[in-house]
Design a protein around this motif. Sequence first.
Motif, PDB file in Angstrom:
ATOM      1  N   SER A  56      10.092  98.326  70.582  1.00  0.00           N
ATOM      2  CA  SER A  56      11.001  99.234  69.877  1.00  0.00           C
ATOM      3  C   SER A  56      11.353 100.443  70.733  1.00  0.00           C
ATOM      4  O   SER A  56      12.447 101.013  70.610  1.00  0.00           O
ATOM      5  CB  SER A  56      10.374  99.691  68.555  1.00  0.00           C
ATOM      6  N   ASP A  57      10.449 100.824  71.637  1.00  0.00           N
ATOM      7  CA  ASP A  57      10.706 101.965  72.519  1.00  0.00           C
ATOM      8  C   ASP A  57      11.840 101.697  73.496  1.00  0.00           C
ATOM      9  O   ASP A  57      12.382 102.645  74.091  1.00  0.00           O
ATOM     10  CB  ASP A  57       9.445 102.336  73.297  1.00  0.00           C
ATOM     11  N   LEU A  58      12.206 100.447  73.692  1.00  0.00           N
ATOM     12  CA  LEU A  58      13.332 100.133  74.569  1.00  0.00           C
ATOM     13  C   LEU A  58      14.640 100.716  74.030  1.00  0.00           C
ATOM     14  O   LEU A  58      15.609 100.864  74.781  1.00  0.00           O
ATOM     15  CB  LEU A  58      13.480  98.615  74.728  1.00  0.00           C
ATOM     16  N   GLY A  59      14.662 101.033  72.740  1.00  0.00           N
ATOM     17  CA  GLY A  59      15.847 101.639  72.152  1.00  0.00           C
ATOM     18  C   GLY A  59      15.831 103.151  72.159  1.00  0.00           C
ATOM     19  O   GLY A  59      16.762 103.785  71.657  1.00  0.00           O
ATOM     20  N   ASN A  60      14.783 103.744  72.723  1.00  0.00           N
ATOM     21  CA  ASN A  60      14.728 105.200  72.838  1.00  0.00           C
ATOM     22  C   ASN A  60      15.824 105.700  73.772  1.00  0.00           C
ATOM     23  O   ASN A  60      16.126 105.072  74.796  1.00  0.00           O
ATOM     24  CB  ASN A  60      13.377 105.658  73.376  1.00  0.00           C
ATOM     25  N   GLN A  62      15.572 108.099  75.777  1.00  0.00           N
ATOM     26  CA  GLN A  62      14.951 108.404  77.073  1.00  0.00           C
ATOM     27  C   GLN A  62      14.818 107.173  77.956  1.00  0.00           C
ATOM     28  O   GLN A  62      14.652 107.292  79.172  1.00  0.00           O
ATOM     29  CB  GLN A  62      13.573 109.027  76.856  1.00  0.00           C
ATOM     30  N   VAL A  63      14.853 105.980  77.359  1.00  0.00           N
ATOM     31  CA  VAL A  63      14.722 104.744  78.129  1.00  0.00           C
ATOM     32  C   VAL A  63      16.082 104.117  78.402  1.00  0.00           C
ATOM     33  O   VAL A  63      16.420 103.769  79.541  1.00  0.00           O
ATOM     34  CB  VAL A  63      13.822 103.735  77.382  1.00  0.00           C
ATOM     35  N   ALA A  64      16.897 103.958  77.355  1.00  0.00           N
ATOM     36  CA  ALA A  64      18.152 103.215  77.482  1.00  0.00           C
ATOM     37  C   ALA A  64      19.249 104.000  78.190  1.00  0.00           C
ATOM     38  O   ALA A  64      19.987 103.444  79.007  1.00  0.00           O
ATOM     39  CB  ALA A  64      18.636 102.782  76.088  1.00  0.00           C
ATOM     40  N   PRO A  66      19.183 106.466  80.546  1.00  0.00           N
ATOM     41  CA  PRO A  66      19.124 106.503  82.018  1.00  0.00           C
ATOM     42  C   PRO A  66      19.579 105.202  82.672  1.00  0.00           C
ATOM     43  O   PRO A  66      20.188 105.229  83.750  1.00  0.00           O
ATOM     44  CB  PRO A  66      17.640 106.785  82.290  1.00  0.00           C
ATOM     45  N   VAL A  67      19.292 104.052  82.049  1.00  0.00           N
ATOM     46  CA  VAL A  67      19.773 102.781  82.589  1.00  0.00           C
ATOM     47  C   VAL A  67      21.292 102.762  82.604  1.00  0.00           C
ATOM     48  O   VAL A  67      21.927 102.356  83.588  1.00  0.00           O
ATOM     49  CB  VAL A  67      19.226 101.605  81.745  1.00  0.00           C
ATOM     50  N   LEU A  68      21.892 103.231  81.518  1.00  0.00           N
ATOM     51  CA  LEU A  68      23.350 103.283  81.440  1.00  0.00           C
ATOM     52  C   LEU A  68      23.920 104.247  82.481  1.00  0.00           C
ATOM     53  O   LEU A  68      24.926 103.947  83.131  1.00  0.00           O
ATOM     54  CB  LEU A  68      23.780 103.704  80.039  1.00  0.00           C
ATOM     55  N   VAL A  69      23.298 105.390  82.634  1.00  0.00           N
ATOM     56  CA  VAL A  69      23.792 106.391  83.587  1.00  0.00           C
ATOM     57  C   VAL A  69      23.807 105.822  85.008  1.00  0.00           C
ATOM     58  O   VAL A  69      24.772 106.015  85.760  1.00  0.00           O
ATOM     59  CB  VAL A  69      22.931 107.670  83.522  1.00  0.00           C
ATOM     60  N   VAL A  70      22.745 105.118  85.387  1.00  0.00           N
ATOM     61  CA  VAL A  70      22.689 104.515  86.719  1.00  0.00           C
ATOM     62  C   VAL A  70      23.822 103.495  86.880  1.00  0.00           C
ATOM     63  O   VAL A  70      24.501 103.446  87.918  1.00  0.00           O
ATOM     64  CB  VAL A  70      21.320 103.843  86.952  1.00  0.00           C
ATOM     65  N   THR A 132      18.644 100.576  67.606  1.00  0.00           N
ATOM     66  CA  THR A 132      19.336  99.326  67.902  1.00  0.00           C
ATOM     67  C   THR A 132      20.717  99.598  68.477  1.00  0.00           C
ATOM     68  O   THR A 132      21.124  98.985  69.476  1.00  0.00           O
ATOM     69  CB  THR A 132      19.472  98.464  66.636  1.00  0.00           C
ATOM     70  N   ALA A 133      21.452 100.504  67.855  1.00  0.00           N
ATOM     71  CA  ALA A 133      22.789 100.830  68.351  1.00  0.00           C
ATOM     72  C   ALA A 133      22.727 101.385  69.771  1.00  0.00           C
ATOM     73  O   ALA A 133      23.568 101.057  70.620  1.00  0.00           O
ATOM     74  CB  ALA A 133      23.458 101.835  67.417  1.00  0.00           C
ATOM     75  N   THR A 134      21.730 102.211  70.043  1.00  0.00           N
ATOM     76  CA  THR A 134      21.565 102.757  71.396  1.00  0.00           C
ATOM     77  C   THR A 134      21.313 101.644  72.402  1.00  0.00           C
ATOM     78  O   THR A 134      21.905 101.620  73.491  1.00  0.00           O
ATOM     79  CB  THR A 134      20.396 103.754  71.423  1.00  0.00           C
ATOM     80  N   ALA A 135      20.449 100.703  72.054  1.00  0.00           N
ATOM     81  CA  ALA A 135      20.144  99.595  72.961  1.00  0.00           C
ATOM     82  C   ALA A 135      21.372  98.719  73.190  1.00  0.00           C
ATOM     83  O   ALA A 135      21.681  98.348  74.333  1.00  0.00           O
ATOM     84  CB  ALA A 135      18.997  98.761  72.397  1.00  0.00           C
ATOM     85  N   VAL A 136      22.073  98.369  72.122  1.00  0.00           N
ATOM     86  CA  VAL A 136      23.246  97.499  72.254  1.00  0.00           C
ATOM     87  C   VAL A 136      24.297  98.136  73.145  1.00  0.00           C
ATOM     88  O   VAL A 136      24.831  97.497  74.065  1.00  0.00           O
ATOM     89  CB  VAL A 136      23.840  97.179  70.866  1.00  0.00           C
ATOM     90  N   VAL A 137      24.604  99.403  72.898  1.00  0.00           N
ATOM     91  CA  VAL A 137      25.673 100.062  73.651  1.00  0.00           C
ATOM     92  C   VAL A 137      25.239 100.385  75.078  1.00  0.00           C
ATOM     93  O   VAL A 137      25.998 100.166  76.028  1.00  0.00           O
ATOM     94  CB  VAL A 137      26.141 101.327  72.917  1.00  0.00           C
ATOM     95  N   ALA A 138      24.032 100.883  75.253  1.00  0.00           N
ATOM     96  CA  ALA A 138      23.579 101.255  76.599  1.00  0.00           C
ATOM     97  C   ALA A 138      23.431 100.029  77.499  1.00  0.00           C
ATOM     98  O   ALA A 138      24.037  99.955  78.577  1.00  0.00           O
ATOM     99  CB  ALA A 138      22.262 102.015  76.517  1.00  0.00           C
ATOM    100  N   TYR A 139      22.643  99.054  77.061  1.00  0.00           N
ATOM    101  CA  TYR A 139      22.419  97.877  77.893  1.00  0.00           C
ATOM    102  C   TYR A 139      23.669  96.990  77.945  1.00  0.00           C
ATOM    103  O   TYR A 139      23.976  96.409  78.991  1.00  0.00           O
ATOM    104  CB  TYR A 139      21.230  97.078  77.367  1.00  0.00           C
ATOM    105  N   GLY A 140      24.384  96.902  76.828  1.00  0.00           N
ATOM    106  CA  GLY A 140      25.595  96.084  76.798  1.00  0.00           C
ATOM    107  C   GLY A 140      26.692  96.640  77.686  1.00  0.00           C
ATOM    108  O   GLY A 140      27.359  95.890  78.412  1.00  0.00           O
TER     109      GLY A 140
END
Length: 234
Positions: A56-60, A62-64, A66-70, A132-140
């Motif tokens: 569940s922390d993958l949707g934080n 602080q985690v998602a 920075p991946v998007l920013v890179v 969930t929305a953060t994970a979908v949008v950031a990683y997607g």
Amino acid sequence: MPVSAPLRALSVLVGLPVLLFALITWQVVADGPLVGVDERLSGALVHPDRFSELLSDLGNVQVAVPVLVVALAYVAWHGRATGVDLWWLPPLAGALAMVLVPALVAPLKEWTDRPGTPAVPPATGYYPSGHTATAVVAYGTAALLLLGRLRSPAVRRVLVVLCAVLVLGTSYGLVRRGYHWPLDVVASWCLGVVLLTGVRLVDRRTPPGRTPRGVSRSTRRSSSGTPSSSNGPS
């Protein structure tokens, strides 16, 4: 006037998630039959443990994020380095999609005022799932923008699988840990798909513009002209 195939596909891609999100939201607000099914499903799935919490922390943020920013930084650098017109537009669209997540989710949480599962302290404001929305949008968004800039099919496949694993892992962790009802997660998938569609549209419609740096116009013409017998049809 006939509707083009891409426009029809876009209508389906956006329309179905919007309709599903509207249906789920209506059921949550009205305490409809789907809510009862959702609660029973949650009761069968919830089993708090350390692994589900880590997922569940993958949707934080602080985690998602920075991946998007890179990913956005790479896309911006790549576009500028290759001389793409409006190189800043796809990264800007990706950043805007991420900004829209809290702008949309926060008012919905306040309006629906849905209580949490028995696995969390008594509180309201759980619908839809912000993680969930953060994970979908950031990683997607990261995956969508990088796909068109990676040449290796194998790397692209790995990227798609990794994105799916991160999003589904986050979703599973949130439900398994009891942080969210399943419908909270599904509703955020719908929101995420709509935002990702917007990012994809901007990326596809960004004009290629100038000739990439270091490639002469004569070289570009020869590489895009009539195919020779050695390289076959393009």
